[in-house]
Design a protein around this motif. Sequence first.
Motif, PDB file in Angstrom:
ATOM      1  N   GLY A 110      16.479  -0.460  -1.888  1.00 61.56           N
ATOM      2  CA  GLY A 110      16.023  -0.190  -3.246  1.00 61.56           C
ATOM      3  C   GLY A 110      14.833  -1.003  -3.717  1.00 61.56           C
ATOM      4  N   HIS A 111      14.427  -2.004  -2.976  1.00 62.33           N
ATOM      5  CA  HIS A 111      13.330  -2.877  -3.413  1.00 62.33           C
ATOM      6  C   HIS A 111      11.980  -2.216  -3.099  1.00 62.33           C
ATOM      7  CE1 HIS A 111      12.638  -6.858  -5.049  1.00 62.33           C
ATOM      8  NE2 HIS A 111      11.548  -6.921  -4.308  1.00 62.33           N
ATOM      9  N   PRO A 112      10.931  -2.544  -3.860  1.00 57.80           N
ATOM     10  CA  PRO A 112       9.602  -2.013  -3.521  1.00 57.80           C
ATOM     11  C   PRO A 112       9.196  -2.401  -2.099  1.00 57.80           C
ATOM     12  CG  PRO A 112       9.571  -2.998  -5.702  1.00 57.80           C
ATOM     13  CD  PRO A 112      10.905  -3.320  -5.105  1.00 57.80           C
ATOM     14  N   ALA A 113       8.376  -1.570  -1.496  1.00 53.07           N
ATOM     15  CA  ALA A 113       7.950  -1.808  -0.117  1.00 53.07           C
ATOM     16  C   ALA A 113       7.093  -3.071  -0.034  1.00 53.07           C
ATOM     17  CB  ALA A 113       7.156  -0.615   0.399  1.00 53.07           C
ATOM     18  N   PRO A 114       7.141  -3.764   1.108  1.00 57.18           N
ATOM     19  CA  PRO A 114       6.323  -4.965   1.272  1.00 57.18           C
ATOM     20  C   PRO A 114       4.849  -4.606   1.470  1.00 57.18           C
ATOM     21  CG  PRO A 114       7.498  -4.487   3.305  1.00 57.18           C
ATOM     22  CD  PRO A 114       7.979  -3.495   2.283  1.00 57.18           C
ATOM     23  N   VAL A 115       3.988  -5.551   1.155  1.00 52.53           N
ATOM     24  CA  VAL A 115       2.540  -5.379   1.317  1.00 52.53           C
ATOM     25  C   VAL A 115       2.043  -6.445   2.284  1.00 52.53           C
ATOM     26  CG1 VAL A 115       0.302  -5.458   0.150  1.00 52.53           C
ATOM     27  CG2 VAL A 115       2.263  -4.406  -0.985  1.00 52.53           C
ATOM     28  N   ARG A 116       1.275  -6.017   3.284  1.00 53.99           N
ATOM     29  CA  ARG A 116       0.676  -6.958   4.230  1.00 53.99           C
ATOM     30  C   ARG A 116      -0.777  -7.128   3.834  1.00 53.99           C
ATOM     31  NH1 ARG A 116       0.692  -4.626   9.736  1.00 53.99           N
ATOM     32  NH2 ARG A 116      -1.188  -3.624   8.996  1.00 53.99           N
ATOM     33  N   ILE A 117      -1.212  -8.378   3.713  1.00 48.47           N
ATOM     34  CA  ILE A 117      -2.603  -8.672   3.362  1.00 48.47           C
ATOM     35  C   ILE A 117      -3.258  -9.301   4.583  1.00 48.47           C
ATOM     36  CG2 ILE A 117      -4.136  -9.911   1.797  1.00 48.47           C
ATOM     37  CD1 ILE A 117      -1.867  -9.813  -0.264  1.00 48.47           C
ATOM     38  N   ALA A 118      -4.297  -8.646   5.085  1.00 46.65           N
ATOM     39  CA  ALA A 118      -4.987  -9.111   6.287  1.00 46.65           C
ATOM     40  C   ALA A 118      -5.973 -10.225   5.941  1.00 46.65           C
ATOM     41  CB  ALA A 118      -5.727  -7.943   6.939  1.00 46.65           C
ATOM     42  N   ALA A 119      -6.555 -10.822   6.980  1.00 44.09           N
ATOM     43  CA  ALA A 119      -7.500 -11.935   6.797  1.00 44.09           C
ATOM     44  C   ALA A 119      -8.697 -11.528   5.939  1.00 44.09           C
ATOM     45  CB  ALA A 119      -7.971 -12.448   8.149  1.00 44.09           C
ATOM     46  N   ASP A 120      -9.093 -10.242   6.005  1.00 45.71           N
ATOM     47  CA  ASP A 120     -10.231  -9.787   5.184  1.00 45.71           C
ATOM     48  C   ASP A 120      -9.782  -9.354   3.785  1.00 45.71           C
ATOM     49  OD1 ASP A 120      -8.896  -7.455   5.713  1.00 45.71           O
ATOM     50  OD2 ASP A 120     -10.623  -6.376   6.515  1.00 45.71           O
ATOM     51  N   VAL A 121      -8.567  -9.727   3.408  1.00 50.19           N
ATOM     52  CA  VAL A 121      -7.959  -9.454   2.105  1.00 50.19           C
ATOM     53  C   VAL A 121      -7.699  -7.965   1.881  1.00 50.19           C
ATOM     54  CG1 VAL A 121      -7.973 -10.178  -0.324  1.00 50.19           C
ATOM     55  CG2 VAL A 121      -9.314 -11.447   1.295  1.00 50.19           C
ATOM     56  N   THR A 122      -7.617  -7.186   2.956  1.00 52.51           N
ATOM     57  CA  THR A 122      -7.222  -5.789   2.845  1.00 52.51           C
ATOM     58  C   THR A 122      -5.698  -5.741   2.689  1.00 52.51           C
ATOM     59  OG1 THR A 122      -9.018  -5.188   4.334  1.00 52.51           O
ATOM     60  CG2 THR A 122      -7.304  -3.535   3.960  1.00 52.51           C
TER      61      THR A 122
END
Length: 201
Positions: free
Chosen positions: A179-191
């Motif tokens: 039920g939790h929001p999906a995780p976000v991955r932030i790359a080295a270029d801040v994408t």
Amino acid sequence: MLPLVASGRQVGSCLITFAAEHAFSREDRTLYSAFADLLAQSLERARLYDTHHHRAGELQRAMLPRTPPRLPGIACAARYLPSTEGMRIGGDRYDLLKLPDGRIGLVIGDVQGHNAEATAVMCELRSGLRAYATDGHDPAATLTRTSRLPAELDTEPFATRLYLTLDPADGGLTAARAGHPAPVRIAADVTAVELELPPVP
């Protein structure tokens, strides 16, 4: 001068002044006495709320990690910011776990509400999740076992959870969310990329 009495004890005094000499009628006395009663009850409720709020806040601060554990080869940081202005307590939680097989567990969750009950339920779920995770269960099994706790605790608030394990050796992630929001991955270029992870009950 009116005493402010609530729950059988004086909680303060109210001084009403006038610019000139004033004679009180029977209606004035009735009005000011009723006003003093309402004011006393409001003060008592405000003090009780402050005490309740302070204790729940202390409990939540005690249950959130003070500093993330030191993990070889991993840099980590955590910052807790409630999404609602003025809400410093509730069922929000996060954790970073050093697992016995060398993997790292990352946990985030939320229990419905901003009160002591939500904080207490969060504490129970945190303890349960830590126990199942450090027992070696994968994220899906850990969440499945932890999801039984609210029913056993007979609580009304519902909870959402996200649990990921990271293998520092190969960078592999295993994850499950309830039920939790999906995780976000932030790359080295801040994408920033939202990871595709279907929710399960």
